[in-house]
Design a protein around this motif. Structure first.
Motif, mmCIF file in Angstrom:
data_model
loop_
_atom_site.group_PDB
_atom_site.id
_atom_site.type_symbol
_atom_site.label_atom_id
_atom_site.label_comp_id
_atom_site.label_asym_id
_atom_site.label_seq_id
_atom_site.Cartn_x
_atom_site.Cartn_y
_atom_site.Cartn_z
ATOM 1 N N GLY A 93 -0.771 0.487 -0.848
ATOM 2 C CA GLY A 93 0.077 -0.742 -1.471
ATOM 3 C C GLY A 93 -0.004 -1.994 -0.601
ATOM 4 N N LEU B 56 0.316 6.127 -0.095
ATOM 5 C CA LEU B 56 0.547 5.145 -0.776
ATOM 6 C C LEU B 56 1.062 3.993 -0.479
ATOM 7 C CD1 LEU B 56 2.135 7.174 -4.113
ATOM 8 C CD2 LEU B 56 0.312 5.718 -4.201
ATOM 9 N N ILE C 30 2.115 -0.267 -6.529
ATOM 10 C CA ILE C 30 1.935 0.846 -5.755
ATOM 11 C C ILE C 30 3.089 1.125 -4.748
ATOM 12 C CG2 ILE C 30 0.609 1.736 -3.873
ATOM 13 C CD1 ILE C 30 -1.891 0.100 -5.127
#
Length: 154
Positions: A23, A19, A120
């Motif tokens: 992001g 993630l 994110i």
């Protein structure tokens, strides 16, 4: 009846790592969009580019799996892993990463192109916090035998 399948444990830090990388890509892209367009406050775009690159470098090396199994190293991670490992406690402790991701994502919510990446990053920070609560810790991925550097074609 067949034996019950043993459930594998979820390694939350692996999810948070992916993630955070995704992001960071979104943040860098949003920063470039902010700089190249007519958005107000171009300083948020510059901040997005800078913090996105820092997060990319910091999160790129994959860690050793905790509950067994094997991890495939990312390409060229053996160049960055010593840099991240030299940070010691700051690199190992997922609470520090959680706080860093959450704190660094706050200014990005004020730049429209960076909002998705900031969201994110905030989610990655929460997942890293969960990994901290479950006792996970980053350990550098040890190269397997014969992996001293980039793979050579045969």
């Amino acid at each position: 009846p067949p034996p019950a399948r043993q459930r594998s444990r979820i390694e939350w830090a692996m999810w948070a790592n992916v993630l955070a990388l995704q992001g960071a890509f979104c943040i860098v892209l949003g920063g470039f969009l902010n700089q190249s367009s007519t958005f107000e406050r171009p300083e948020f775009g510059a901040y997005g580019i800078a913090i996105g690159v820092v997060i990319l470098i910091f999160e790129y090396p994959r860690g050793q799996r905790i509950y067994g199994g094997s991890s495939l190293p990312r390409d060229f991670q053996h160049y960055i892993t010593p840099l991240v490992a030299s940070l010691g406690f700051l690199a190992r402790n997922y609470f520090v990463r959680s706080f860093f991701l959450l704190a660094s994502s706050v200014p990005l919510f004020f730049s429209f192109p960076c909002v998705i990446g900031a969201t994110i990053q905030a989610i990655a920070g929460v997942v890293y916090f969960l990994a901290t609560l479950l006792g996970e810790e980053w350990r550098p991925l040890k190269p397997s035998s014969g992996e001293d550097g980039p793979r050579k074609p045969q």
